[in-house]
Scaffold this motif. Structure first.
Motif, PDB file in Angstrom:
ATOM      1  N   VAL A  85       0.837  -1.200   0.000  1.00 44.99           N
ATOM      2  CA  VAL A  85       0.000   0.000   0.000  1.00 44.99           C
ATOM      3  C   VAL A  85       0.874   1.253   0.000  1.00 44.99           C
ATOM      4  CG1 VAL A  85      -1.810   1.270   1.216  1.00 44.99           C
ATOM      5  CG2 VAL A  85      -1.790  -1.235   1.262  1.00 44.99           C
ATOM      6  N   VAL A  86       0.490   2.242  -0.792  1.00 48.35           N
ATOM      7  CA  VAL A  86       1.152   3.548  -0.764  1.00 48.35           C
ATOM      8  C   VAL A  86       0.568   4.336   0.408  1.00 48.35           C
ATOM      9  CG1 VAL A  86       1.655   5.667  -2.029  1.00 48.35           C
ATOM     10  CG2 VAL A  86       1.409   3.498  -3.269  1.00 48.35           C
ATOM     11  N   LEU A  87       1.422   4.818   1.288  1.00 45.36           N
ATOM     12  CA  LEU A  87       0.974   5.522   2.491  1.00 45.36           C
ATOM     13  C   LEU A  87       1.362   6.995   2.389  1.00 45.36           C
ATOM     14  CD1 LEU A  87       2.209   2.851   5.058  1.00 45.36           C
ATOM     15  CD2 LEU A  87      -0.124   3.157   4.242  1.00 45.36           C
ATOM     16  N   VAL A  88       0.370   7.871   2.458  1.00 43.55           N
ATOM     17  CA  VAL A  88       0.599   9.315   2.361  1.00 43.55           C
ATOM     18  C   VAL A  88       0.101   9.958   3.647  1.00 43.55           C
ATOM     19  CG1 VAL A  88       0.274  11.369   0.944  1.00 43.55           C
ATOM     20  CG2 VAL A  88       0.127   9.107  -0.119  1.00 43.55           C
ATOM     21  N   ALA A  89       0.913  10.830   4.257  1.00 42.86           N
ATOM     22  CA  ALA A  89       0.536  11.401   5.551  1.00 42.86           C
ATOM     23  C   ALA A  89       0.862  12.884   5.618  1.00 42.86           C
ATOM     24  CB  ALA A  89       1.246  10.663   6.686  1.00 42.86           C
ATOM     25  N   ALA A  90       0.000  13.636   6.306  1.00 43.27           N
ATOM     26  CA  ALA A  90       0.216  15.060   6.543  1.00 43.27           C
ATOM     27  C   ALA A  90       1.342  15.245   7.560  1.00 43.27           C
ATOM     28  CB  ALA A  90      -1.072  15.701   7.060  1.00 43.27           C
ATOM     29  N   SER A  91       2.214  16.221   7.317  1.00 39.26           N
ATOM     30  CA  SER A  91       3.386  16.405   8.177  1.00 39.26           C
ATOM     31  C   SER A  91       3.032  16.985   9.539  1.00 39.26           C
ATOM     32  CB  SER A  91       4.410  17.315   7.491  1.00 39.26           C
ATOM     33  OG  SER A  91       3.924  18.639   7.355  1.00 39.26           O
ATOM     34  N   GLY A  92       1.869  17.647   9.639  1.00 33.06           N
ATOM     35  CA  GLY A  92       1.451  18.234  10.908  1.00 33.06           C
ATOM     36  C   GLY A  92       1.447  19.754  10.863  1.00 33.06           C
ATOM     37  N   ASN A  93       0.668  20.367  11.743  1.00 33.25           N
ATOM     38  CA  ASN A  93       0.443  21.815  11.721  1.00 33.25           C
ATOM     39  C   ASN A  93       0.984  22.533  12.947  1.00 33.25           C
ATOM     40  OD1 ASN A  93      -1.048  21.465   9.308  1.00 33.25           O
ATOM     41  ND2 ASN A  93      -2.903  21.027  10.475  1.00 33.25           N
ATOM     42  N   MET A  94       1.991  21.955  13.607  1.00 32.67           N
ATOM     43  CA  MET A  94       2.461  22.530  14.865  1.00 32.67           C
ATOM     44  C   MET A  94       3.888  23.061  14.777  1.00 32.67           C
ATOM     45  SD  MET A  94       0.843  19.937  17.670  1.00 32.67           S
ATOM     46  CE  MET A  94      -0.938  19.655  17.743  1.00 32.67           C
ATOM     47  N   ALA A  95       4.318  23.490  13.609  1.00 30.78           N
ATOM     48  CA  ALA A  95       5.665  24.047  13.471  1.00 30.78           C
ATOM     49  C   ALA A  95       5.809  25.265  14.369  1.00 30.78           C
ATOM     50  CB  ALA A  95       5.927  24.432  12.021  1.00 30.78           C
ATOM     51  N   GLY A  96       6.930  25.336  15.051  1.00 33.05           N
ATOM     52  CA  GLY A  96       7.189  26.486  15.900  1.00 33.05           C
ATOM     53  C   GLY A  96       6.698  26.340  17.319  1.00 33.05           C
ATOM     54  N   ILE A  97       5.889  25.326  17.590  1.00 29.03           N
ATOM     55  CA  ILE A  97       5.423  25.107  18.962  1.00 29.03           C
ATOM     56  C   ILE A  97       6.512  24.344  19.721  1.00 29.03           C
ATOM     57  CG2 ILE A  97       3.687  23.996  20.423  1.00 29.03           C
ATOM     58  CD1 ILE A  97       1.679  24.420  18.208  1.00 29.03           C
ATOM     59  N   PRO A  98       7.035  24.898  20.795  1.00 27.77           N
ATOM     60  CA  PRO A  98       8.156  24.249  21.504  1.00 27.77           C
ATOM     61  C   PRO A  98       7.881  22.793  21.851  1.00 27.77           C
ATOM     62  CG  PRO A  98       7.752  26.437  22.385  1.00 27.77           C
ATOM     63  CD  PRO A  98       6.613  26.136  21.437  1.00 27.77           C
ATOM     64  N   PHE A  99       8.893  21.966  21.624  1.00 25.77           N
ATOM     65  CA  PHE A  99       8.900  20.543  21.984  1.00 25.77           C
ATOM     66  C   PHE A  99       7.903  19.702  21.173  1.00 25.77           C
ATOM     67  CE2 PHE A  99       9.631  23.043  25.930  1.00 25.77           C
ATOM     68  CZ  PHE A  99      11.000  22.844  25.990  1.00 25.77           C
ATOM     69  N   ILE A 100       7.249  20.294  20.173  1.00 24.33           N
ATOM     70  CA  ILE A 100       6.311  19.515  19.365  1.00 24.33           C
ATOM     71  C   ILE A 100       6.695  19.566  17.895  1.00 24.33           C
ATOM     72  CG2 ILE A 100       3.910  19.263  18.599  1.00 24.33           C
ATOM     73  CD1 ILE A 100       2.998  20.307  21.254  1.00 24.33           C
ATOM     74  N   GLY A 101       6.626  20.745  17.300  1.00 19.78           N
ATOM     75  CA  GLY A 101       6.774  20.836  15.852  1.00 19.78           C
ATOM     76  C   GLY A 101       8.069  21.428  15.374  1.00 19.78           C
ATOM     77  N   ASN A 102       9.104  21.451  16.204  1.00 21.97           N
ATOM     78  CA  ASN A 102      10.374  22.029  15.779  1.00 21.97           C
ATOM     79  C   ASN A 102      11.188  21.030  14.972  1.00 21.97           C
ATOM     80  OD1 ASN A 102       9.977  24.540  16.903  1.00 21.97           O
ATOM     81  ND2 ASN A 102      10.836  23.975  18.881  1.00 21.97           N
TER      82      ASN A 102
END
Length: 332
Positions: A85-102
């Motif tokens: 199966v080809v698996l495609v996923a969103a990278s996430g929307n929390m860039a810049g939030i400390p300890f999460i999206g850095n």
């Protein structure tokens, strides 16, 4: 919303078309409640259902607070990938939030087995909210809110209770149009391209699809790969055109195609090697040696000619030290 972005029908005088233009079938799998929240067990069950139901591409506009997976989720991602199966996923929307999206993608986008998709604005620049890093593959238009004019992605929408409360003309469940911004909107654009590639060449493997997506993307920042936009802005035209101008097949990847899947009376198995069929318990029920035609018919019977019960079976093709597995569903 995401299904419409990937494959809304074209040429029907209705608003817009999805990337695949209605040329791909949608298998809707609901894993969240009406508010959009879900558990790890919900995600695992959804991936398992889509895989055993014969999905060729799984689009995951979802992600957790961490780049590290839960064991059950990681196991199911491995299962789907091993099944081709080809698996495609969103990278996430929390860039810049400390300890999460850095500088990291959310799981499952952070998995080596997914195509991780970030969001970019109309100029190809990474949207400020879009998580990124070494596991990012490409970016696609997902809207942006930090520009002078908010960029947004329109698509199909199913009215929620909240929508109906805000607009008296709507009832919950109405099919309408709406807009949103996020990597969840970017992800299905790549999913639609994967569907188009498989429509052109159903023998392509998931690794090949990912290679095509990455190698045909438009560089928008530093030449080659960069941590902000991965390999660049995805390009559907280049991806499809690559199938006709060069040979993309990796000689180390075995071909395995099963049609139809699920099947009732019989299915055709096209493969580059010896074929073994196992039941859900791991018991070998049927074997086929490699043929010059590379295709065999399986009538749903075991080696003794006994009809097998409905269920999920694993088909394995092997040649030398190489092997690939894919599930098939027998329905009677």
């Amino acid at each position: 919303h995401c299904a419409g972005i990937a494959a809304a029908v074209m040429d029907n005088a209705t608003m817009f078309a999805g990337v695949a233009g209605g040329g791909c079938k949608i298998l809707p799998v609901r894993i969240g409640n009406p508010e959009g929240s879900m558990t790890i067990s919900d995600i695992v069950a959804g991936i398992e259902f889509a895989t055993i139901s014969g999905a060729h591409v799984i689009s995951m506009s979802l992600g957790g607070m961490s780049s590290e997976p839960e064991p059950a989720e990681s196991t199911m991602i491995d299962f789907a990938w091993s099944a081709g199966v080809v698996l495609v996923a969103a990278s996430g929307n929390m860039a810049g939030i400390p300890f999460i999206g850095n500088d990291t993608c959310a799981y499952p986008a952070s998995s080596h087995q997914t195509i991780a998709v970030g969001s970019c604005d109309i100029s190809g620049n990474r949207a400020s909210f879009s998580q990124h890093g070494s596991m990012l593959d490409v970016v696609a238009p997902g809207g942006a809110s930090e520009t002078s004019i908010t960029e947004t992605i329109w698509s199909t929408w199913v009215a929620s209770v909240a929508d109906a409360n805000d607009d008296p003309s709507l009832d919950p469940g109405d099919h309408i149009y709406n807009h949103a911004e996020g990597t969840s909107m970017a992800c299905p654009q790549v999913t639609g391209i994967c569907g188009l590639l498989l429509s052109e060449d159903p023998t392509l493997g998931n690794e090949e699809i990912r290679d095509i997506i990455n190698s045909t993307a438009d560089d928008v920042m530093d030449p080659g790969f960069d941590l902000e936009t991965g390999y660049g802005l995805v390009n559907a035209y280049n991806a499809l055109r690559s199938l006709s101008i060069c040979e993309k097949r990796n000689p180390n990847i075995l071909k395995l195609d099963i049609r139809p899947n699920p099947f009732n009376a019989s299915c055709t198995i096209t493969a580059d090697g010896d074929i073994e069929i196992f039941d859900i318990s791991g018991r070998l029920v049927r074997e086929f040696e490699e043929t010059t035609a590379n295709s065999v018919f399986w009538d749903g019977k075991d080696e003794a000619g006994k009809e097998l019960p409905s269920g999920i079976y694993l088909i394995r093709v092997s040649s030398g030290e190489r092997a690939v597995d894919r599930p098939v569903t027998l329905l009677k």
